[in-house]
Design an enzyme around this catalytic site. Structure first.
Site, PDB file in Angstrom:
ATOM      1  N   ASN A 297      12.937  -1.195  -3.802  1.00  0.00           N
ATOM      2  CA  ASN A 297      12.220  -0.052  -4.396  1.00  0.00           C
ATOM      3  C   ASN A 297      12.517   1.206  -3.587  1.00  0.00           C
ATOM      4  O   ASN A 297      13.244   1.152  -2.599  1.00  0.00           O
ATOM      5  CB  ASN A 297      10.713  -0.339  -4.460  1.00  0.00           C
ATOM      6  CG  ASN A 297      10.122  -0.556  -3.089  1.00  0.00           C
ATOM      7  OD1 ASN A 297      10.077   0.356  -2.276  1.00  0.00           O
ATOM      8  ND2 ASN A 297       9.700  -1.785  -2.819  1.00  0.00           N
ATOM      9  N   CYS A 362      -6.469  -3.753  14.170  1.00  0.00           N
ATOM     10  CA  CYS A 362      -6.380  -3.132  12.835  1.00  0.00           C
ATOM     11  C   CYS A 362      -4.990  -3.366  12.247  1.00  0.00           C
ATOM     12  O   CYS A 362      -3.987  -3.290  12.963  1.00  0.00           O
ATOM     13  CB  CYS A 362      -6.651  -1.639  13.001  1.00  0.00           C
ATOM     14  SG  CYS A 362      -6.305  -0.619  11.571  1.00  0.00           S
ATOM     15  N   ALA A 367       3.581  -0.754   3.507  1.00  0.00           N
ATOM     16  CA  ALA A 367       4.901  -1.108   2.963  1.00  0.00           C
ATOM     17  C   ALA A 367       4.813  -1.318   1.456  1.00  0.00           C
ATOM     18  O   ALA A 367       3.776  -1.730   0.927  1.00  0.00           O
ATOM     19  CB  ALA A 367       5.396  -2.380   3.630  1.00  0.00           C
ATOM     20  N   ASP A 371       7.437  -7.614  -5.107  1.00  0.00           N
ATOM     21  CA  ASP A 371       6.538  -8.683  -5.554  1.00  0.00           C
ATOM     22  C   ASP A 371       7.284  -9.976  -5.884  1.00  0.00           C
ATOM     23  O   ASP A 371       6.676 -11.030  -5.992  1.00  0.00           O
ATOM     24  CB  ASP A 371       5.752  -8.222  -6.792  1.00  0.00           C
ATOM     25  CG  ASP A 371       4.665  -7.218  -6.403  1.00  0.00           C
ATOM     26  OD1 ASP A 371       4.119  -7.363  -5.289  1.00  0.00           O
ATOM     27  OD2 ASP A 371       4.397  -6.282  -7.178  1.00  0.00           O
ATOM     28  N   PRO A 398       5.405 -13.676  -0.559  1.00  0.00           N
ATOM     29  CA  PRO A 398       4.063 -13.780   0.063  1.00  0.00           C
ATOM     30  C   PRO A 398       3.360 -12.435   0.020  1.00  0.00           C
ATOM     31  O   PRO A 398       4.007 -11.405   0.240  1.00  0.00           O
ATOM     32  CB  PRO A 398       4.367 -14.175   1.518  1.00  0.00           C
ATOM     33  CG  PRO A 398       5.811 -13.876   1.734  1.00  0.00           C
ATOM     34  CD  PRO A 398       6.492 -13.905   0.391  1.00  0.00           C
ATOM     35  N   ASP A 399       2.064 -12.431  -0.299  1.00  0.00           N
ATOM     36  CA  ASP A 399       1.314 -11.173  -0.285  1.00  0.00           C
ATOM     37  C   ASP A 399       0.739 -10.981   1.122  1.00  0.00           C
ATOM     38  O   ASP A 399      -0.231 -11.642   1.506  1.00  0.00           O
ATOM     39  CB  ASP A 399       0.196 -11.205  -1.335  1.00  0.00           C
ATOM     40  CG  ASP A 399      -0.423  -9.819  -1.491  1.00  0.00           C
ATOM     41  OD1 ASP A 399      -0.734  -9.186  -0.452  1.00  0.00           O
ATOM     42  OD2 ASP A 399      -0.573  -9.359  -2.627  1.00  0.00           O
ATOM     43  N   ILE A 400       1.357 -10.083   1.875  1.00  0.00           N
ATOM     44  CA  ILE A 400       1.029  -9.967   3.302  1.00  0.00           C
ATOM     45  C   ILE A 400      -0.385  -9.416   3.507  1.00  0.00           C
ATOM     46  O   ILE A 400      -1.149  -9.928   4.324  1.00  0.00           O
ATOM     47  CB  ILE A 400       2.090  -9.090   4.009  1.00  0.00           C
ATOM     48  CG1 ILE A 400       3.434  -9.800   3.893  1.00  0.00           C
ATOM     49  CG2 ILE A 400       1.744  -8.865   5.474  1.00  0.00           C
ATOM     50  CD1 ILE A 400       4.621  -8.913   3.952  1.00  0.00           C
TER      51      ILE A 400
END
Ligand code: PMT
Length: 500
Positions: A297, A362, A367, A371, A398-400
């Protein structure tokens, strides 16, 4: 003093073993080794020496000797409180300014005494509160000239329509207005008044006069005012006031006002995130389709890198995990370069695994992670064929953010972004819940006809469990600075709760 004794002393001076380990990036065994061997590696001693002024002393990295810090290391804010309902908000402002290591001395106008007491102001500032132009004691201790001269910055908060009018016309009939005539420090005005008073042509004309004299206005905000009306006239958000002051202090054109030379700058800038460890993701990920092609992207990394730079400048220890971008690592950050979502997750995992016994405080996921990735990857380039284009078989990456949000070692503060083409607020709210993030910074993909990807500007809808804030369009550095103010406020209030 023996070296070993000085290490014991340093542990106390830097707030205990846990904090010192955090600062040095080592575990308990390394610290006890240093003490046993009576040796602190020089790079570690240098690190402590740089941070020492934030803890109120100077440290010689060779001898580890401590000496008192030069008093002038804190910026002096002269806060003028004028008489409006919003005067009580100046109390919160004083507390926050002190979190950012500004030293505050207050001057109250006579009418300000109707709303808050000098006693509460002085209890918070830790300094005498000045009011009377002709108070002989004050004139002996510190006359209005010295008071004005000692200030690095004059902040008028709240500023009533009456006071704005007085300084626009050069009146000097009380201590506060006299100081405004005498000072050569920059003046910041935080107006707060009834919306009709603010909109009145006389007030607007007075503000124009002051703006032409390079006086900075912060606010007012729109919304319900204390007098029960709705419109423009509310005292600006404390975090916004501080972010504007910080921004001015950090912007190059103003540096000479505050710092005689650049090397002083480092010590004078407040370090509200000192001792905090922050993990940031930035840039795109590239998911290979074959050895030459990828799914990617247009993220440039500008927003994530600006956040990393602002966190580091605020004193945090920053690890930046970045996809492929054309940006240099911001100073004082540790950069880990990755290409794919899986690599990004692995890099974050090893940071979160607390290998050296330290917790991340934190995580900020800025980024634009792809997906999808290929189910299978061949070694050969996909070829054109007579049977038409290849059917790409994809699976989710993986959805970080979601993985960090639900992680057993979840950091205290988890922040994500949401880049949306439509229904910004609803999508961002549901992402925050689904991914178990504390805050989401929602940005519309298209802003003022441009895409936010790779542009220098951004406009944010900040969403937490309890509040929403629209952050006006600004450059990505200013957005980063504003986020740092919010993070600092979060830690300063939750650290306080933990210590109580
Ligand atoms: O890099 P710039 O050119 O400066 O542009 C900045 C930006 C637009 C990339 C940035 O401001 C931004 O919005 N980043 C998040 C973009 C995105 O992927 O949003 P999302 O709505 O698809 O994802 C929501 C959140 O989940 C994000 O915090 C994202 O980092 C995270 N995520 C998404 C997918 C995934 N597999 N892993 C994730 O961690």
């Amino acid at each position: 003093m023996k070296y070993q004794e000085s290490l014991t002393y340093l542990i106390e001076a830097f707030g205990g073993s846990d904090n010192l380990q955090k600062i040095l990036g080592v575990g308990p065994s390394a610290l006890s080794n240093y003490r046993r061997r009576e040796h602190l590696p020089f790079n570690q001693a240098q690190k402590l020496s740089e941070l020492a002024p934030d803890y109120g002393f100077n440290l010689d990295p060779y001898s580890l000797r401590i000496s008192p810090v030069n008093k002038k290391a804190k910026l002096e804010i002269l806060l003028i409180i004028t008489g409006g309902i919003a005067a009580y908000k100046s109390l919160e402002l004083i507390r926050r300014l002190q979190d950012f290591e500004f030293s505050v001395t207050a001057v109250m106008t006579e009418s300000a005494h109707q709303f808050i007491t000098p006693l509460s102001v002085s209890a918070l500032t830790g300094n005498k509160v000045y009011s009377d132009l002709f108070d002989l004691t004050d004139e002996q201790e510190m006359g209005h000239i010295q008071l004005a001269r000692k200030a690095d910055l004059v902040l008028i908060a709240p500023a009533t329509a009456n006071f704005i009018s007085k300084i626009a016309h050069g009146l000097a009939d009380d201590l506060a207005s006299t100081i405004c005539l005498v000072t050569d420090a920059p003046i910041f005005v935080v107006p707060a008044m009834n919306p009709h008073m603010w909109a009145n042509l006389a007030t607007q004309e007075n503000c124009r006069i002051l703006r032409n004299r390079e006086i900075t206005f912060i606010g007012p905000d729109d919304g319900d005012t204390a007098c029960g009306e709705n419109g423009s006239g509310r005292f600006a958000e404390t975090s916004f006031i501080i972010s504007i002051i910080q921004k001015k202090l950090l912007s190059n054109e103003n540096l000479n006002i505050f710092f005689e030379n650049k090397s002083q700058q480092k010590h004078l800038i407040a370090k509200p995130l000192a001792g905090k460890r922050i993990l940031i993701t930035a840039g795109p990920t590239f998911e290979p389709i074959d050895p030459v092609r990828f799914i990617g992207n247009r993220s440039s990394g500008k927003q994530g890198y600006a956040i990393a730079a602002a966190c580091a400048l605020a004193g945090a220890e920053v690890c930046l995990v970045s996809g492929p971008v054309n940006l240099a690592a911001p100073s004082d950050t540790r950069l880990i370069n990755i290409e794919t979502a899986e690599q990004m997750q692995q890099a974050c995992a090893s940071e979160l695994q607390v290998a050296n016994g330290l917790q991340i405080d934190c995580v900020i996921c800025a980024a634009a992670v792809s997906d999808w990735q290929m189910v299978e990857l061949g070694d050969l380039k996909l070829k054109k064929s007579d049977s038409g284009p290849p059917q790409l078989r994809l699976k989710e990456t993986p959805d970080i953010l979601s993985w960090v949000g639900h992680h057993p070692s979840r950091p205290r503060l988890v922040i994500g972004f949401a880049a949306e083409t439509d229904t910004l607020k609803q999508n961002a709210q549901s992402k925050r819940m689904r991914k178990n993030a504390d805050w989401i910074l929602a940005n519309s993909v298209i802003q003022s006809g441009e895409t936010v990807f790779n542009s220098d500007k951004n406009e944010i809808l900040f969403i937490s469990e309890t509040k929403e804030e629209a952050w006006a369009a600004d450059n990505k550095q200013a957005i980063a600075q504003k986020l740092v103010v919010h993070i600092s406020e979060y830690f300063s209030s939750t650290d306080l709760d933990r210590n109580c």
